[in-house]
Design a protein around this motif. Structure first.
Motif, PDB file in Angstrom:
ATOM      1  N   VAL A 161      38.712  23.482  43.218  1.00 25.77           N
ATOM      2  CA  VAL A 161      39.342  23.364  44.529  1.00 25.77           C
ATOM      3  C   VAL A 161      40.386  24.463  44.666  1.00 25.77           C
ATOM      4  O   VAL A 161      41.176  24.695  43.750  1.00 25.77           O
ATOM      5  CB  VAL A 161      40.001  21.979  44.695  1.00 25.77           C
ATOM      6  N   HIS A 162      40.370  25.145  45.801  1.00 29.68           N
ATOM      7  CA  HIS A 162      41.349  26.197  46.071  1.00 29.68           C
ATOM      8  C   HIS A 162      42.355  25.685  47.094  1.00 29.68           C
ATOM      9  O   HIS A 162      41.976  25.174  48.141  1.00 29.68           O
ATOM     10  CB  HIS A 162      40.648  27.454  46.599  1.00 29.68           C
ATOM     11  N   VAL A 163      43.636  25.839  46.764  1.00 31.71           N
ATOM     12  CA  VAL A 163      44.711  25.285  47.588  1.00 31.71           C
ATOM     13  C   VAL A 163      45.713  26.387  47.914  1.00 31.71           C
ATOM     14  O   VAL A 163      46.043  27.213  47.057  1.00 31.71           O
ATOM     15  CB  VAL A 163      45.422  24.141  46.834  1.00 31.71           C
ATOM     16  N   ASP A 164      46.196  26.392  49.142  1.00 28.75           N
ATOM     17  CA  ASP A 164      47.311  27.261  49.487  1.00 28.75           C
ATOM     18  C   ASP A 164      48.503  26.821  48.630  1.00 28.75           C
ATOM     19  O   ASP A 164      48.879  25.640  48.656  1.00 28.75           O
ATOM     20  CB  ASP A 164      47.641  27.111  50.973  1.00 28.75           C
ATOM     21  N   PRO A 165      49.113  27.720  47.866  1.00 28.08           N
ATOM     22  CA  PRO A 165      50.211  27.311  46.975  1.00 28.08           C
ATOM     23  C   PRO A 165      51.352  26.608  47.698  1.00 28.08           C
ATOM     24  O   PRO A 165      52.005  25.738  47.126  1.00 28.08           O
ATOM     25  CB  PRO A 165      50.675  28.631  46.349  1.00 28.08           C
ATOM     26  N   GLN A 166      51.597  26.964  48.959  1.00 29.44           N
ATOM     27  CA  GLN A 166      52.686  26.329  49.691  1.00 29.44           C
ATOM     28  C   GLN A 166      52.337  24.900  50.100  1.00 29.44           C
ATOM     29  O   GLN A 166      53.230  24.097  50.422  1.00 29.44           O
ATOM     30  CB  GLN A 166      53.025  27.146  50.949  1.00 29.44           C
ATOM     31  N   ALA A 167      51.049  24.561  50.106  1.00 30.28           N
ATOM     32  CA  ALA A 167      50.617  23.221  50.490  1.00 30.28           C
ATOM     33  C   ALA A 167      50.452  22.299  49.288  1.00 30.28           C
ATOM     34  O   ALA A 167      50.264  21.095  49.445  1.00 30.28           O
ATOM     35  CB  ALA A 167      49.300  23.293  51.269  1.00 30.28           C
ATOM     36  N   TYR A 168      50.521  22.845  48.081  1.00 29.36           N
ATOM     37  CA  TYR A 168      50.351  22.054  46.859  1.00 29.36           C
ATOM     38  C   TYR A 168      51.522  21.094  46.676  1.00 29.36           C
ATOM     39  O   TYR A 168      52.684  21.461  46.839  1.00 29.36           O
ATOM     40  CB  TYR A 168      50.248  22.984  45.651  1.00 29.36           C
ATOM     41  N   VAL A 169      51.202  19.830  46.338  1.00 26.85           N
ATOM     42  CA  VAL A 169      52.228  18.826  46.071  1.00 26.85           C
ATOM     43  C   VAL A 169      52.189  18.380  44.610  1.00 26.85           C
ATOM     44  O   VAL A 169      53.209  18.377  43.924  1.00 26.85           O
ATOM     45  CB  VAL A 169      52.053  17.597  46.988  1.00 26.85           C
TER      46      VAL A 169
END
Length: 216
Positions: A161-169
């Motif tokens: 899964v690829h996630v925008d780092p700013q959206a990672y919790v």
């Protein structure tokens, strides 16, 4: 002792004698009963070494120890709250995302460079997230904060899964992460404000993503 949701931005915890929980300082909104709130200087059950790891990284989020008998309502900054129940596994979460967690969980610190090599080490410099990430392990509940709500994305073998780092919790499970460069259409039209980097998570588990790119 477990957290219950009052609404998307408030939770309630039942505190019982002989049990305790930890919360971010300033997160208590109201309480009923005989409940005490004490500044915690050792970082939960992680002890002094856990505290020192976060102090070195300048990421020591102040905590309160909550004990007694009663009910406590928590919330902070109007952020959305997600309750995550752990059943023996480990949750990896940014320290400033923690609202509260049960005292049955052991708190620690993980150096992100140990996952993803050099790219993991530069993650903090590029994304604004820390080199150290808080870990919570065991049986118990955790309440995390986010902008715009949180959704859980499963991670399965062979399907990263690829996630925008700013959206990672946060994430849990047998998961590895690395920061990768990616040039996409947003960069081509002048919206490359972080999308040129993606956080890739692979293995078996789940990642929690907020519905916003705003920092807390």
């Amino acid at each position: 002792m477990a957290f219950t949701e009052i609404n998307s931005k408030m939770i309630q915890a039942t505190v019982m004698p002989g049990q305790r929980l930890f919360s971010q300082r300033g997160a208590m909104l109201a309480y009923k009963g005989e409940v005490s709130f004490t500044p915690n200087i050792q970082g939960g059950q992680g002890g002094v070494m856990s505290m020192l790891g976060r102090r070195v990284a300048n990421e020591a989020t102040p905590l309160m120890t909550v004990e007694g008998s009663g009910t406590v309502m928590f919330g902070h900054g109007g952020h959305h709250i997600q309750i995550i129940n752990l059943t023996g596994d480990t949750l990896y979460v940014e320290a400033d995302r923690l609202l509260a967690f049960e005292g049955t969980l052991r708190q620690g610190t993980m150096f992100m460079g140990s996952q993803g090599g050099v790219m993991g080490m530069v993650r903090g410099q590029v994304t604004g997230q820390g080199l150290f990430t808080t870990t919570l392990q065991g049986q118990g509940a955790v309440a995390v904060m986010a902008h715009g709500g949180v959704f859980e994305v499963p991670i399965t073998p062979g399907r990263p899964v690829h996630v925008d780092p700013q959206a990672y919790v946060a994430h849990h499970g047998d998961v590895r992460n690395k920061l990768s460069a990616a040039l996409g259409w947003r960069d081509m039209v002048g919206r490359g404000s972080g999308e040129a980097f993606q956080l890739e998570l692979s293995g078996n588990g789940a990642v929690y993503v907020q519905a916003s790119e705003e920092k807390l």
